[in-house]
Design a protein around this motif. Sequence first.
Motif, short mmCIF file in Angstrom:
data_model
loop_
_atom_site.label_atom_id
_atom_site.label_comp_id
_atom_site.label_asym_id
_atom_site.label_seq_id
_atom_site.Cartn_x
_atom_site.Cartn_y
_atom_site.Cartn_z
N ALA A 259 0.83 -1.20 0.00
CA ALA A 259 0.00 0.00 0.00
C ALA A 259 0.87 1.26 0.00
CB ALA A 259 -0.92 0.00 1.22
N ALA A 260 2.14 1.11 0.35
CA ALA A 260 3.07 2.24 0.35
C ALA A 260 3.54 2.59 -1.07
CB ALA A 260 4.28 1.93 1.24
N GLY A 261 3.09 1.82 -2.06
CA GLY A 261 3.44 2.11 -3.44
C GLY A 261 4.70 1.43 -3.93
N THR A 262 5.17 0.43 -3.21
CA THR A 262 6.38 -0.27 -3.60
C THR A 262 6.11 -1.75 -3.83
OG1 THR A 262 6.90 -0.56 -1.27
CG2 THR A 262 8.00 1.26 -2.38
N ALA A 263 6.98 -2.36 -4.60
CA ALA A 263 7.00 -3.81 -4.74
C ALA A 263 8.05 -4.31 -3.75
CB ALA A 263 7.36 -4.21 -6.16
N VAL A 264 7.67 -5.18 -2.83
CA VAL A 264 8.58 -5.66 -1.79
C VAL A 264 8.90 -7.12 -2.08
CG1 VAL A 264 8.90 -5.95 0.69
CG2 VAL A 264 7.47 -4.07 -0.16
N LYS A 265 10.16 -7.36 -2.44
CA LYS A 265 10.59 -8.70 -2.86
C LYS A 265 11.14 -9.50 -1.69
CE LYS A 265 13.62 -11.12 -6.07
NZ LYS A 265 14.70 -10.99 -7.04
N PHE A 266 10.57 -10.67 -1.49
CA PHE A 266 11.07 -11.65 -0.53
C PHE A 266 11.81 -12.68 -1.38
CE2 PHE A 266 7.75 -9.59 1.71
CZ PHE A 266 7.86 -9.85 3.06
N GLY A 267 13.13 -12.59 -1.42
CA GLY A 267 13.87 -13.44 -2.34
C GLY A 267 15.22 -13.89 -1.82
N LEU B 102 10.08 9.56 7.93
CA LEU B 102 8.81 8.87 7.74
C LEU B 102 8.36 9.12 6.30
CD1 LEU B 102 6.44 7.25 8.96
CD2 LEU B 102 5.44 9.45 9.64
N ILE B 103 8.29 8.07 5.49
CA ILE B 103 7.96 8.25 4.07
C ILE B 103 6.57 7.74 3.70
CG2 ILE B 103 10.37 8.31 3.34
CD1 ILE B 103 9.98 5.41 2.34
N TYR B 104 5.93 7.00 4.63
CA TYR B 104 4.58 6.52 4.38
C TYR B 104 3.87 6.35 5.71
CZ TYR B 104 0.63 3.50 3.36
OH TYR B 104 -0.64 2.98 3.29
N GLU B 105 2.62 6.76 5.73
CA GLU B 105 1.78 6.58 6.91
C GLU B 105 0.42 6.10 6.46
OE1 GLU B 105 1.87 10.28 9.00
OE2 GLU B 105 1.23 9.36 10.88
N LYS B 106 -0.04 4.99 7.02
CA LYS B 106 -1.34 4.44 6.66
C LYS B 106 -2.44 5.39 7.13
CE LYS B 106 -4.26 0.40 7.18
NZ LYS B 106 -4.39 -0.94 7.73
N ARG B 107 -3.40 5.61 6.27
CA ARG B 107 -4.56 6.43 6.63
C ARG B 107 -5.55 5.57 7.41
NH1 ARG B 107 -2.18 10.86 5.89
NH2 ARG B 107 -1.87 11.59 3.78
N GLY B 108 -6.18 6.16 8.37
CA GLY B 108 -7.17 5.44 9.16
C GLY B 108 -7.05 5.81 10.61
N ARG B 109 -8.02 5.41 11.36
CA ARG B 109 -8.00 5.75 12.78
C ARG B 109 -7.26 4.67 13.57
NH1 ARG B 109 -11.96 2.70 15.01
NH2 ARG B 109 -13.55 1.93 13.61
N ALA B 110 -6.71 5.06 14.70
CA ALA B 110 -6.02 4.10 15.55
C ALA B 110 -6.99 3.03 15.99
CB ALA B 110 -5.43 4.82 16.77
N GLY B 111 -6.49 1.82 16.00
CA GLY B 111 -7.31 0.70 16.43
C GLY B 111 -8.33 0.28 15.39
#
Length: 149
Positions: free
Chosen positions: A43-51, A139-148
């Motif tokens: 959701a941060a706009g990146t492809a995260v490779k587990f390799g 801090l380059i990304y923060e999820k939108r939404g309320r705590a909890g």
Amino acid sequence: MNGPDDNPAKPLTELPFSGEAVHRLELADAQNQIRRGFVIHSAAGTAVKFGEILKRHLELEKDDQRPRFLEAAKIAAREPAEVWENNFRHYYVARLRRLDAGELGFVVVAARIGGTSDEVITFFPKDTRELKKFRKGKLIYEKRGRAGG
């Protein structure tokens, strides 16, 4: 991605949840998934490779149980509460609801390899006190939404 935030990190309890913590995997199953490798679209706009880098890192510790937390690492990469940039690495930070109704902080450490991609070096669960040391830098990304929520 959001712009940098000069304010200190919020308390973990103020971050929105990234998801539900899941049961730990059987070690062999997790190791097989890591051996095959995969990519998470964050959701941060990146492809995260587990390799390959992660595979080599985890193979250094013969009795390492961290692979059993692979499903939590996937959630942290897919729906991080925050992503921090520090020392040329990205730290995907998640707040997870635990199955026992508690909470779990989780970190995925990734090396920056391109404008929109990261490769995972390692991942691990942390309690809130330990999690603080990974929530610094920019801090380059923060999820939108309320705590909890």
